[in-house]
Write an enzyme that holds these catalytic residues in place. Structure first.
Site, PDB file in Angstrom:
ATOM      1  N   ASP A 176      31.682  45.343  40.515  1.00  0.00           N
ATOM      2  CA  ASP A 176      31.722  46.469  41.460  1.00  0.00           C
ATOM      3  C   ASP A 176      30.365  47.175  41.533  1.00  0.00           C
ATOM      4  OD1 ASP A 176      34.385  46.186  42.173  1.00  0.00           O
ATOM      5  OD2 ASP A 176      35.096  47.497  40.571  1.00  0.00           O
TER       6      ASP A 176
ATOM      7  N   LYS B 188      41.748  47.869  35.045  1.00  0.00           N
ATOM      8  CA  LYS B 188      40.336  47.593  34.721  1.00  0.00           C
ATOM      9  C   LYS B 188      39.966  48.036  33.300  1.00  0.00           C
ATOM     10  CE  LYS B 188      38.702  47.773  39.497  1.00  0.00           C
ATOM     11  NZ  LYS B 188      37.688  48.234  40.438  1.00  0.00           N
TER      12      LYS B 188
END
Ligand code: NAP
Length: 506
Positions: free
Chosen positions: A334, A295
């Site tokens: 997220d 990420k």
């Protein structure tokens, strides 16, 4: 638009007796195969031409006959002239195709039925293009190159070979990292791809099952213009994302396919794959989900100025969108997924979080996304973490408070969010709170397996509003789908896929 040529779905059969092979041919047809590959080198005893006759008389699908010698990764360790005689007998009995290795003497075999093959079980050949050109110049009807993939960019090299070939070509990157070459074979117009009858029946590493190709990866719907998506991670084999997104594409009528992409840790590996994708606009690659450990690499690759503000604050991008002109955008779904699951349950807009006391348990990746979003919307946050120093570091970064787990007894907050794995499958008896503290109205457990954790059961019994990790998990997939396709996601389909996976996993 139909594919350039109909790519055959080939089922490799590695049975040890001719009778079992015959039965497996019917099963392969029933599961959607257009052809079978009879791996004669797996038979317990070398077959006679009489053994071959019932296999090649009126077969249910096209038949490729292969008797791979040990030197090319097969199991046949007998005499080379006996091996070639067997292939000749198969040709005389009507086999549609004969797989013949590049170093074999194929003079007495019919060139118009030869699949000329080269295998490299160590790596992608350094002279791949020259090798492909040599196969193209041979009199054989079909080219085949299979090599071990170091990363998913090698799968794209295999697709390059198929596109550049003058003849029908099979080019496969073997291993988990190369599976994209097998799935996208139809989009590119390969001669074929291999799908096994059952898991564990592979004749080469990385072959999916027929059921996975036709069901999960939507084989029958892939065309030259199908848009491609995938999830980058390491490991990635356990990811539910291919099942969720492919089911969603199907339900919403989106011409897309979503593949798993195993990329080893390290920015250089991530960069190599993304560069390879962007160098091939003909792939129609439109989106990537990014999970652990990439990420941060995704944020660095896309560039902070092309990422949303909270992705920059969190320091992580989990969604990359690739525009048709090759430009990139990075998002973090997220945090949005978590914050929206919470606000929906509380019946408030994101701005309604301002001034509310929120306790976040944990200071890892999930906690970081939540703390960034909660403080952005001006909630009053306290981070409770086992390792106080880590909790303090997170709290300092986002200008909020930190405490150790021993302070949990005196916790005072309206909302509690569990971002630790306490209570996660298989240790479902664990719980981050022994009692629900007075004044707590909302409990959000980010764990999604099980959906109903011990913490949530306690919270319900205490009359709290509950938010599940499943809500968050589905929200983030929905946000990715809508970002990439611009159409409303089939949320209930996606939720049901997750629930089905969780039920079968536990
Ligand atoms: P992570 O980065 O490894 O962080 C784990 C955190 O939990 C750390 O703060 C760690 O404390 C704490 N912790 C671990 N074991 C503990 C224990 N035995 N007792 C007390 N604290 C403990 O993990 P993550 O990626 O943030 O994931 C955390 C949870 O979020 C997981 O349960 C996962 O299921 C959930 N999650 C859900 C979603 C979703 O979509 N629903 C997405 C991501 C994550 P230390 O700092 O002391 O080690």
């Amino acid at each position: 638009m139909p594919p350039r040529r109909r790519t055959k779905l080939i089922c490799p059969l590695t049975c040890t007796s001719p009778a079992a092979l015959r039965g497996a041919m019917d099963q392969a047809k029933a599961r959607g195969a257009d052809a079978v590959e009879l791996r004669l080198d797996y038979l317990a005893a070398p077959p006679t031409p009489e053994d071959l006759r019932p296999l090649l008389a009126d077969p249910p699908v096209e038949v490729i006959v292969t008797c791979r010698p040990v030197r090319e990764g097969g199991r046949f360790d007998g005499d080379e002239s006996a091996r070639l005689a067997l292939l000749r007998a198969a040709a005389e009995l009507g086999a549609n195709w004969l797989d013949v290795e590049t170093d074999a003497d194929a003079d007495n075999l019919p060139a118009d039925r030869i699949i000329l093959s080269h295998h490299d079980f160590a790596c992608c050949p350094t002279d791949l293009d020259a090798l492909a050109a040599r196969l193209d110049e041979s009199p054989a009807a079909v080219n085949k190159i299979a090599f071990a993939a170091a990363g998913p960019e090698d799968a794209l090299r295999a697709l390059d070979v198929i596109r550049a070939a003058a003849k029908p070509t099979l080019a496969l990157a073997m291993g988990e990292a190369g599976v994209t070459s097998r799935i996208l074979a139809r989009k590119i117009g390969a001669f074929g791809t291999f799908g096994t009858l059952t898991p564990g029946a592979e004749s080469a590493p990385g072959q999916p099952t027929l059921a996975e190709l036709t069901g999960l990866y939507r084989w029958g719907e892939l065309t030259e213009t199908t848009a491609v998506f995938g999830v980058i991670g390491c490991p990635v084999g356990h990811s539910m994302s291919p099942a969720i997104h492919n089911a969603a594409f199907s339900a919403a009528g989106v011409d897309g396919v979503y593949v798993p992409l195993l990329i080893q840790p390290g920015e250089e590996h991530f960069r190599r794959f993304l560069d390879a994708v962007r160098a091939r606009p003909w792939l129609d690659w439109r989106g990537l989900s990014v999970t652990i450990p990439h990420k941060e690499n995704a944020l660095a690759y896309v560039g902070a100025d092309r990422c949303d503000e909270l992705a920059r604050k969190i320091g992580a991008v989990n969604t990359i969108t690739i525009e048709p002109d090759g430009s990139l955008r990075g998002d973090n779904t997220d945090y949005a997924a978590a914050i929206d699951a919470l606000c929906d349950a509380m019946g408030i807009p994101r701005e309604g979080l301002a001034g509310r006391d929120v306790a976040v348990l944990g200071a890892g990746g999930a906690a970081r996304a939540l703390v960034a979003a909660l403080t952005h919307y001006r909630a009053i946050v306290t981070v409770y973490n086992r390792t106080l120093a880590r909790g303090r570091a997170l709290a300092e970064e986002f200008a909020c408070a930190a405490a150790g787990r021993d302070a949990l007894a005196g916790l005072r907050a309206e909302v509690v969010i569990n971002c630790t794995p306490l209570g996660m499958h298989p240790r479902v008896d664990r719980c981050p709170l022994t009692d629900i503290p007075p004044g707590v109205r909302v409990i959000f457990d980010t764990i999604y397996n099980p959906v109903e954790t011990r913490l949530l059961r306690r919270a319900r019994a205490a009359g709290c509003t509950c938010v599940t990790g499943l809500d968050m998990f589905v929200n983030q997939a929905v946000a990715q789908f809508e970002t990439w396709t611009g159409t409303k996601a089939p949320r209930s389909v996606m939720r049901n896929v997750v629930l089905k996976h969780l039920t079968s996993a536990s």
